[in-house]
Design a protein around this motif. Sequence first.
Motif, PDB file in Angstrom:
ATOM      1  N   ARG A  11     -33.006 -69.732 -12.138  1.00 40.54           N
ATOM      2  CA  ARG A  11     -31.851 -68.974 -12.719  1.00 40.54           C
ATOM      3  C   ARG A  11     -32.616 -68.384 -14.154  1.00 40.54           C
ATOM      4  NH1 ARG A  11     -26.586 -68.387 -11.134  1.00 40.54           N
ATOM      5  NH2 ARG A  11     -26.007 -67.709 -13.407  1.00 40.54           N
ATOM      6  N   SER A  12     -32.705 -67.324 -14.518  1.00 35.40           N
ATOM      7  CA  SER A  12     -32.930 -66.981 -15.529  1.00 35.40           C
ATOM      8  C   SER A  12     -31.906 -66.741 -16.631  1.00 35.40           C
ATOM      9  CB  SER A  12     -33.694 -65.404 -15.556  1.00 35.40           C
ATOM     10  OG  SER A  12     -32.620 -64.385 -15.262  1.00 35.40           O
ATOM     11  N   ASP A  13     -32.052 -66.498 -17.896  1.00 38.94           N
ATOM     12  CA  ASP A  13     -30.913 -66.327 -18.904  1.00 38.94           C
ATOM     13  C   ASP A  13     -30.341 -64.900 -18.886  1.00 38.94           C
ATOM     14  OD1 ASP A  13     -33.204 -66.258 -22.036  1.00 38.94           O
ATOM     15  OD2 ASP A  13     -33.000 -65.093 -20.014  1.00 38.94           O
ATOM     16  N   ALA A  14     -30.716 -64.233 -17.718  1.00 41.67           N
ATOM     17  CA  ALA A  14     -30.302 -62.813 -18.020  1.00 41.67           C
ATOM     18  C   ALA A  14     -28.718 -62.482 -17.020  1.00 41.67           C
ATOM     19  CB  ALA A  14     -31.306 -61.795 -17.126  1.00 41.67           C
ATOM     20  N   GLY A  15     -28.457 -63.986 -16.601  1.00 42.95           N
ATOM     21  CA  GLY A  15     -27.223 -63.901 -16.036  1.00 42.95           C
ATOM     22  C   GLY A  15     -27.017 -63.564 -14.606  1.00 42.95           C
ATOM     23  N   ARG A  16     -27.904 -64.200 -13.687  1.00 46.42           N
ATOM     24  CA  ARG A  16     -28.197 -63.719 -12.416  1.00 46.42           C
ATOM     25  C   ARG A  16     -27.079 -64.431 -11.570  1.00 46.42           C
ATOM     26  NH1 ARG A  16     -33.993 -64.834 -13.013  1.00 46.42           N
ATOM     27  NH2 ARG A  16     -35.133 -62.695 -12.900  1.00 46.42           N
ATOM     28  N   PRO A  17     -26.460 -63.850 -10.410  1.00 43.12           N
ATOM     29  CA  PRO A  17     -25.271 -64.368  -9.711  1.00 43.12           C
ATOM     30  C   PRO A  17     -25.719 -65.359  -9.055  1.00 43.12           C
ATOM     31  CG  PRO A  17     -26.417 -62.245  -8.846  1.00 43.12           C
ATOM     32  CD  PRO A  17     -26.887 -62.404  -9.979  1.00 43.12           C
ATOM     33  N   ALA A  18     -25.073 -66.288  -8.616  1.00 45.85           N
ATOM     34  CA  ALA A  18     -25.260 -67.439  -8.091  1.00 45.85           C
ATOM     35  C   ALA A  18     -26.034 -67.701  -6.624  1.00 45.85           C
ATOM     36  CB  ALA A  18     -24.148 -68.603  -7.907  1.00 45.85           C
ATOM     37  N   TYR A  19     -26.081 -66.510  -5.989  1.00 40.54           N
ATOM     38  CA  TYR A  19     -26.488 -66.352  -4.600  1.00 40.54           C
ATOM     39  C   TYR A  19     -27.937 -66.161  -4.738  1.00 40.54           C
ATOM     40  CZ  TYR A  19     -26.545 -61.174  -5.428  1.00 40.54           C
ATOM     41  OH  TYR A  19     -26.243 -59.839  -5.903  1.00 40.54           O
ATOM     42  N   LEU A  20     -28.564 -65.786  -5.978  1.00 43.74           N
ATOM     43  CA  LEU A  20     -30.017 -65.734  -6.337  1.00 43.74           C
ATOM     44  C   LEU A  20     -30.637 -66.910  -7.083  1.00 43.74           C
ATOM     45  CD1 LEU A  20     -30.269 -62.168  -7.900  1.00 43.74           C
ATOM     46  CD2 LEU A  20     -30.639 -62.733  -5.604  1.00 43.74           C
ATOM     47  N   ASP A  21     -29.921 -68.163  -6.732  1.00 44.16           N
ATOM     48  CA  ASP A  21     -30.296 -69.362  -7.183  1.00 44.16           C
ATOM     49  C   ASP A  21     -31.592 -69.735  -6.034  1.00 44.16           C
ATOM     50  OD1 ASP A  21     -28.820 -69.413  -9.336  1.00 44.16           O
ATOM     51  OD2 ASP A  21     -27.535 -71.206  -8.721  1.00 44.16           O
ATOM     52  N   GLY A  22     -32.595 -70.390  -6.841  1.00 47.70           N
ATOM     53  CA  GLY A  22     -33.386 -71.210  -5.936  1.00 47.70           C
ATOM     54  C   GLY A  22     -34.610 -70.244  -5.408  1.00 47.70           C
ATOM     55  N   TYR A  23     -34.548 -69.072  -5.641  1.00 45.61           N
ATOM     56  CA  TYR A  23     -36.086 -68.253  -5.344  1.00 45.61           C
ATOM     57  C   TYR A  23     -37.042 -68.341  -6.536  1.00 45.61           C
ATOM     58  CZ  TYR A  23     -32.865 -65.605  -2.030  1.00 45.61           C
ATOM     59  OH  TYR A  23     -32.159 -65.258  -0.737  1.00 45.61           O
ATOM     60  N   SER A  24     -38.132 -68.192  -5.972  1.00 42.32           N
ATOM     61  CA  SER A  24     -39.329 -68.026  -6.738  1.00 42.32           C
ATOM     62  C   SER A  24     -39.389 -66.703  -7.443  1.00 42.32           C
ATOM     63  CB  SER A  24     -40.579 -68.266  -6.008  1.00 42.32           C
ATOM     64  OG  SER A  24     -40.806 -67.243  -5.352  1.00 42.32           O
ATOM     65  N   ALA A  25     -40.245 -66.862  -8.574  1.00 39.66           N
ATOM     66  CA  ALA A  25     -40.384 -65.671  -9.439  1.00 39.66           C
ATOM     67  C   ALA A  25     -40.853 -64.549  -8.764  1.00 39.66           C
ATOM     68  CB  ALA A  25     -41.281 -65.913 -10.517  1.00 39.66           C
ATOM     69  N   ALA A  26     -41.842 -64.928  -7.707  1.00 36.78           N
ATOM     70  CA  ALA A  26     -42.240 -63.606  -6.890  1.00 36.78           C
ATOM     71  C   ALA A  26     -41.437 -63.064  -5.930  1.00 36.78           C
ATOM     72  CB  ALA A  26     -43.539 -64.340  -5.994  1.00 36.78           C
ATOM     73  N   GLN A  27     -40.388 -64.082  -5.275  1.00 41.37           N
ATOM     74  CA  GLN A  27     -39.304 -63.740  -4.482  1.00 41.37           C
ATOM     75  C   GLN A  27     -38.308 -62.677  -5.208  1.00 41.37           C
ATOM     76  OE1 GLN A  27     -38.506 -67.535  -3.089  1.00 41.37           O
ATOM     77  NE2 GLN A  27     -40.213 -67.575  -1.580  1.00 41.37           N
ATOM     78  N   LEU A  28     -37.939 -63.391  -6.614  1.00 40.17           N
ATOM     79  CA  LEU A  28     -37.181 -62.407  -7.234  1.00 40.17           C
ATOM     80  C   LEU A  28     -37.537 -61.100  -7.500  1.00 40.17           C
ATOM     81  CD1 LEU A  28     -35.725 -65.270  -9.596  1.00 40.17           C
ATOM     82  CD2 LEU A  28     -34.266 -63.936  -8.110  1.00 40.17           C
ATOM     83  N   ALA A  29     -38.949 -61.079  -7.941  1.00 46.16           N
ATOM     84  CA  ALA A  29     -39.423 -59.645  -8.183  1.00 46.16           C
ATOM     85  C   ALA A  29     -39.067 -58.519  -7.150  1.00 46.16           C
ATOM     86  CB  ALA A  29     -40.956 -59.949  -8.629  1.00 46.16           C
ATOM     87  N   ILE A  30     -39.177 -59.409  -5.732  1.00 49.15           N
ATOM     88  CA  ILE A  30     -38.946 -58.395  -4.587  1.00 49.15           C
ATOM     89  C   ILE A  30     -37.633 -58.011  -4.657  1.00 49.15           C
ATOM     90  CG2 ILE A  30     -39.480 -58.109  -2.264  1.00 49.15           C
ATOM     91  CD1 ILE A  30     -41.759 -60.163  -2.369  1.00 49.15           C
ATOM     92  N   ILE A  31     -36.912 -58.916  -4.687  1.00 54.14           N
ATOM     93  CA  ILE A  31     -35.293 -58.700  -4.304  1.00 54.14           C
ATOM     94  C   ILE A  31     -34.763 -57.987  -5.598  1.00 54.14           C
ATOM     95  CG2 ILE A  31     -32.964 -60.163  -4.579  1.00 54.14           C
ATOM     96  CD1 ILE A  31     -34.709 -62.356  -3.327  1.00 54.14           C
ATOM     97  N   GLU A  32     -34.964 -57.936  -6.766  1.00 51.01           N
ATOM     98  CA  GLU A  32     -34.491 -57.335  -7.761  1.00 51.01           C
ATOM     99  C   GLU A  32     -34.950 -56.074  -8.253  1.00 51.01           C
ATOM    100  OE1 GLU A  32     -32.411 -60.701 -10.544  1.00 51.01           O
ATOM    101  OE2 GLU A  32     -34.445 -60.594 -10.789  1.00 51.01           O
ATOM    102  N   SER A  33     -36.265 -55.951  -7.422  1.00 55.28           N
ATOM    103  CA  SER A  33     -37.038 -54.457  -7.771  1.00 55.28           C
ATOM    104  C   SER A  33     -36.154 -53.304  -7.596  1.00 55.28           C
ATOM    105  CB  SER A  33     -38.421 -54.430  -6.988  1.00 55.28           C
ATOM    106  OG  SER A  33     -38.858 -53.217  -7.122  1.00 55.28           O
TER     107      SER A  33
END
Length: 486
Positions: A11-33
């Motif tokens: 989780r970043s301090d940007a207030g991501r929702p709970a369902y995005l917990d546990g992803y790596s930085a590379a995975q989050l970059a894809i999901i949130e792009s």
Amino acid sequence: MRIRLPHTSTRSDAGRPAYLDGYSAAQLAIIESPAPIKQVIAAAGSGKTRTVIGCLEHRLRGDSRLRAVMLSFSRRAVRELTERLPAGLRERVEICTFHAFCFRTLRSLAPERRLRIFGIEDRRAFLNEALREGTDARQLRDAIGGVPYDLLFADRTSFAREQPEAAALFFARFAEYKTRHGLYEYDDLVAEVLAGLRENDPLLRARLTRYGLVIVDEFQDTDPEQLEFLQRLDPPELTVVGDDWQAIYAFRGATIEPFLNFRRVFRSAAVFRLAENYRSLPAIVRQGNRLIRASRRQLRKRVRAVREQQRGLPVLRVSPERPGPNSHSHSCAEIEAQWRARLERLIGERADQVMILTRTNFRRQRWLSAGFCEDQVLTVHRAKGLEFPVVCVDLLGGWSEAAAGQRRREGEASAPADEEIRILYVAASRAENLLLFLYEPAAGQGSPERWFAERFLYARGVRALSSRPARASRDELGGYLNRAIG
């Protein structure tokens, strides 16, 4: 089994929702792009399926009106994707194979139309008509020669390459038979939908444009028609996910070209790489990287292992025991039986955690004949997408002699075709904790087995293991297996 991802929160301090917990930085970059077109190049063991589900869930939760379709290339993958998507979101997405999607589309456009899929009984009826009756049948039989008839369907690419005139005659008769009886093969379904897109059929367009997001899993297993299908469909958002290193279905007509050339067709695509392997120990990942470097056409990535190396678990090579200094090695049947007895003695009831992977169904049947259970031996193609604590790769014979013979006739170097290298890579990357190669040092010159052994099995990081332990209590293999299985 599923990929074991790190338990630390991302989780970043940007207030991501709970369902995005546990992803790596590379995975989050894809999901949130926000990029509308994405190509994800995902290494083996990188959490690809979880990331795909994350992409879909993020978009569905972010837009309550969005409808999506997720396409894959096997029923097993479809089942897994469906099970892992949160239940509350399933009604807003269709998850199916590429062919099932086209089947449903055609049926929805003309509900009164009966679509019949060409099956085993239809195959027998066609072969009986085309090859056993009349003058044309005699001509076709003469052209085909002694090839078993069912094999004509098994590998159409090889049939067309080896006997182009016979193949042309055979498949012309086959196309006429399907038309006459209203039968479809799965690829015919894609071709018919594509034809409608080419003609800009208004009913078809209206049916397909309701999808705001299209996700294609295992995109490395596509063919040119499926790439054109996506191009003409032109959805508002498109994500394709796959790994060109694992493209191993040429015998079904798939080709690596759509994956390699995706950005030439979709020039605005954002490209992402998942290169962290959560599945395998570092020694296995390093060996996989070494294997795949021999492939000439690929999208490069540097794959690294996330798990820490367990001491004393190297990659192993095991050659068959030789009965005497002037004798040949035992037959394959004897080796297979000895291997089964050895595993039973060393690990007993846990032997089902050791998977033997073969290149061909013929080799698989040899292992089954030696007493192994159905779920202890798989072909590499059937094992794709799975993972096992211990993997034994069968290099004892029968890897792909037909391919080797073709290369020799064409005067090529002794290196196997790229796809054979990828198949070996897929086999190796199924292993979580321990990877063994069972090989014959005396394999024939120019054979894939000999090339693989000389190129990879004597490399740094691969340890030779004696096939004849001094005593049962000191069997070195048993120690490796026990540490790998736990």
